[in-house]
Structure formats: C-alpha cells, structure tokens
Design an enzyme around this catalytic site. Sequence first.
Site, PDB file in Angstrom:
ATOM      1  N   GLU A 277       0.866  -1.192   0.000  1.00  0.00           N
ATOM      2  CA  GLU A 277       0.000   0.000   0.000  1.00  0.00           C
ATOM      3  C   GLU A 277       0.896   1.234   0.000  1.00  0.00           C
ATOM      4  O   GLU A 277       0.933   2.009   0.937  1.00  0.00           O
ATOM      5  CB  GLU A 277      -0.985  -0.021   1.174  1.00  0.00           C
ATOM      6  CG  GLU A 277      -0.367  -0.314   2.518  1.00  0.00           C
ATOM      7  CD  GLU A 277      -1.380  -0.345   3.647  1.00  0.00           C
ATOM      8  OE1 GLU A 277      -2.387  -1.057   3.504  1.00  0.00           O
ATOM      9  OE2 GLU A 277      -1.163   0.342   4.654  1.00  0.00           O
ATOM     10  N   ARG A 315       4.073  20.055   4.728  1.00  0.00           N
ATOM     11  CA  ARG A 315       5.125  19.221   5.315  1.00  0.00           C
ATOM     12  C   ARG A 315       6.308  20.031   5.865  1.00  0.00           C
ATOM     13  O   ARG A 315       6.770  19.760   6.976  1.00  0.00           O
ATOM     14  CB  ARG A 315       5.607  18.174   4.308  1.00  0.00           C
ATOM     15  CG  ARG A 315       4.535  17.153   3.915  1.00  0.00           C
ATOM     16  CD  ARG A 315       5.101  16.058   3.012  1.00  0.00           C
ATOM     17  NE  ARG A 315       5.946  15.146   3.765  1.00  0.00           N
ATOM     18  CZ  ARG A 315       7.267  15.098   3.672  1.00  0.00           C
ATOM     19  NH1 ARG A 315       7.911  15.929   2.855  1.00  0.00           N
ATOM     20  NH2 ARG A 315       7.968  14.234   4.390  1.00  0.00           N
ATOM     21  N   CYS A 346      -0.011  33.688   8.348  1.00  0.00           N
ATOM     22  CA  CYS A 346       0.381  34.370   9.585  1.00  0.00           C
ATOM     23  C   CYS A 346       0.970  33.368  10.568  1.00  0.00           C
ATOM     24  O   CYS A 346       0.504  33.222  11.715  1.00  0.00           O
ATOM     25  CB  CYS A 346      -0.834  35.075  10.191  1.00  0.00           C
ATOM     26  SG  CYS A 346      -1.513  36.363   9.133  1.00  0.00           S
TER      27      CYS A 346
END
Length: 419
Positions: A277, A315, A346
Amino acid sequence: MKKTFVTKAQLEQLCQSFPTPFHLYDEKGIRENARRVNAAFAWNPGFREFFAVKATPNPQLLKLLREEGCGVDCSSLTELMMSQRCGFSGGEIMFSSNDTPAEEFALAGQLGATINLDDISHIDFLQRTIGRIPKKISCRFNPGGTFTLGESKEGFQVMDNPGQAKYGLTRPQMTEAFKRLRELGAEEFGIHAFLASNTISNEYYPALAAILFRTAVELKNETGAHITFINLSGGVGIPYRPEQPANDIAVIGEGVRKAFEEILVPAGMGDVSLCTELGRFMLAPYGHLVTRVLHQKHTHKEYIGVDACAANLMRPAIYGAYHHITVMGKEDAPCDHMYDVTGSLCENSDKFAIDRMLPEIETGDLLVIHDTGAHGHSMGYQYNGRLRSAEVLLQEDGTARLIRRAETPEDYFATCIWD
C-alpha cells in the site's frame, strides 16, 4: 541534482491556463513507476499494489492507477466513496482504518472491501455493525518495541518506534483474534504491519516481510487459520534530498522473494499472495508544486515570498521536511545566494526552505518545489482563508489537463451559516 519533468517554457505556457500556485503531476512517470512496482513482485502471482488514497486523493489519478492494475487502500468513509465512484469494488479495495465509526465499516462491507482490523475489540463491533464477519479478513499487527535496521547499505539508519504507535494488535492478541474470527466464520486471513516510514533502504521491506512471514507461520500453527495474503503496507520512501540514493524496487522485490522462499515455502504456504500500500513511493516524485515569486524582503535575512504557502504544502511547516527547489531557467546557475523561501500565512513556520542556497532569484521567477505528488495537496487546509490550489496532469502526449480546479471564495463560504 534533482531535475524537473517540465521545462521553463512548458511551465510558462501552462501558467497562461492555470494560474500559480498549482500542483502538477507527470502521467508518464506515474505509469512507468507503477509498472516497475508490478514487475518487481511479478514472481508472486497474487500480488497487488493498493495505492494509499490518503496520499493523493484525486479521482483522475486513481483511475490512472487502476488502469495499471492497482487497487486502493482506504482509511475513511469519503476515501471509500471516492474509490467506489472511480470504479473500484470488492477485492480492489483494502480498508485499513483506526478508531473506525460504524458507518465506515458498513460501507466497506457493502462494497466487499477487504477489511483490515486495527484492534481486537473491532471484531465484535464489526459483527454488530454489518451483521456478519466477512469470509476474508485481515488484522494489523504491532510487534511493539523499536524497529531498527541499523546502518543500511545506503548509509542511512532505519528506525521507528512501533511500541509508541496507536495502531494494531499485540502478538498475543493476533492469536486470540484469529481464533475468534474463525469461530465467527472467517475463512481467509491476512496479516498487515507498518513498522517504519519513508525508509531510504532496500533492506526495509525484506526485513518487514521476514517478520510477517514468520508470524504467519506461527499463527497458522497456533490457530489453524488459512492465511491467504500478507500486506507489507507502505514505508518505502523516496530521496527528498538530492544527495540521497533512491530505493531500487527491483532489488526490494528480490529481497522479499528470498524471504518468501526461505520462510513461507518450506511451511507449505507458497500460495500466499502479497500486497503493498505504497503512497509516497508511487506518486511523490511525480508531483511538483509550481509557484511564482511575488516579493523579495531584505531584513535580518533574505526572504523570497512566493504565491504558494503551507496551505498548499504543509510538510515543511509541520515537520521541517526538506523539499528540493528548482529556480526555473537557472538550473545551471551557481547556488550562491542564501534565502528563506516563504508563504503568506500568519505563521512563522510557513517556510518552504530555510537558509537554502539557491541561484539569485528575481521577482516573477517560477519555482518548482519537488516531490509533492504525495502528502502535498491532500494535506491542504484553509487557514487565513488561503484556498486550496488546482491540480493539473501533464499527460503522456505533452498536453496538460485540469484534474481539480482551484477553490474559490464561494467554496470557502459554502458551509457558513450567515443568519
């Protein structure tokens, strides 16, 4: 040095139709990689790659992978619904979730998906929910402790901590679960485990396979269960940094074959089918986040402000993850300028690169952020009202096709209650 799968001229032309930022995917690369994975495990007649939908949940990409013989690994109700709409059904779907709501098990059962149970208590919960235990079922195994390969041949340490992971059954629970499932009518059993993430080592999958193969032999002897498939899960990584070596899926497949023949075949289990997978390995290198430089800021540091932000690729902001950056048209220029490449949120963590050596950058330059084909767009969000960007497929014939439009303010407001 990492290379882009498009030229600056191609991108400038694409930008006339698709405003930056957008995620761009390489159909040719995706198809070729899927074929490499299938070839690496062709020695196992029942092999199938179940693409992890969570990595890149785009219907057009799922359909493309289905054409290459892949199934799907789903972990939620909407991933099951998307897979169904893309034409997947029955044994083409693996459902691996945790802390699972009843309606998700219900749809998985309705679709005939292979259900991979994350906890022993889910056996009775599943039976109550769908009124039966499927004839074919799997359990996720967590051996606990720390998994390590030490230093791999590639020079990178592979280590993770399954004992701290919320997933899976203990070894004694696996035996208890298989016995209970047999009592309730299960006839075919599978074993699944995920012990390490984004490994840069050809040794990880063979080591994991050996653990699962030995466990399968033990469970067969302890419970009499007919184990028909073993799911090696994901964890095969990609080289995000240009100096890292790439995994060789052919070598990995051969290592798994060796373990298969040493452990399962002598135990009379040579008919076991394998499945994987993979998400990151399947798609990450075949996606670029394309963004344009809006501003330059000269304060305590040199900042390059682009029109993408962590809402497009989170990420780096949440993990400090490295993504290589190419300044289009300056691939051969010296990397003699140090920049932070930032987005507009921000949040001070909204940086795609910190103290990165790059060619001199000018306002208006196009940047390609590499390896965003998995866990890129899928992890997007709407903080600050920044909207998710479009997804575009660069097709094998060189033309481009929009496969997800960019969100609009109306999408953002659509769930609001105004009065």
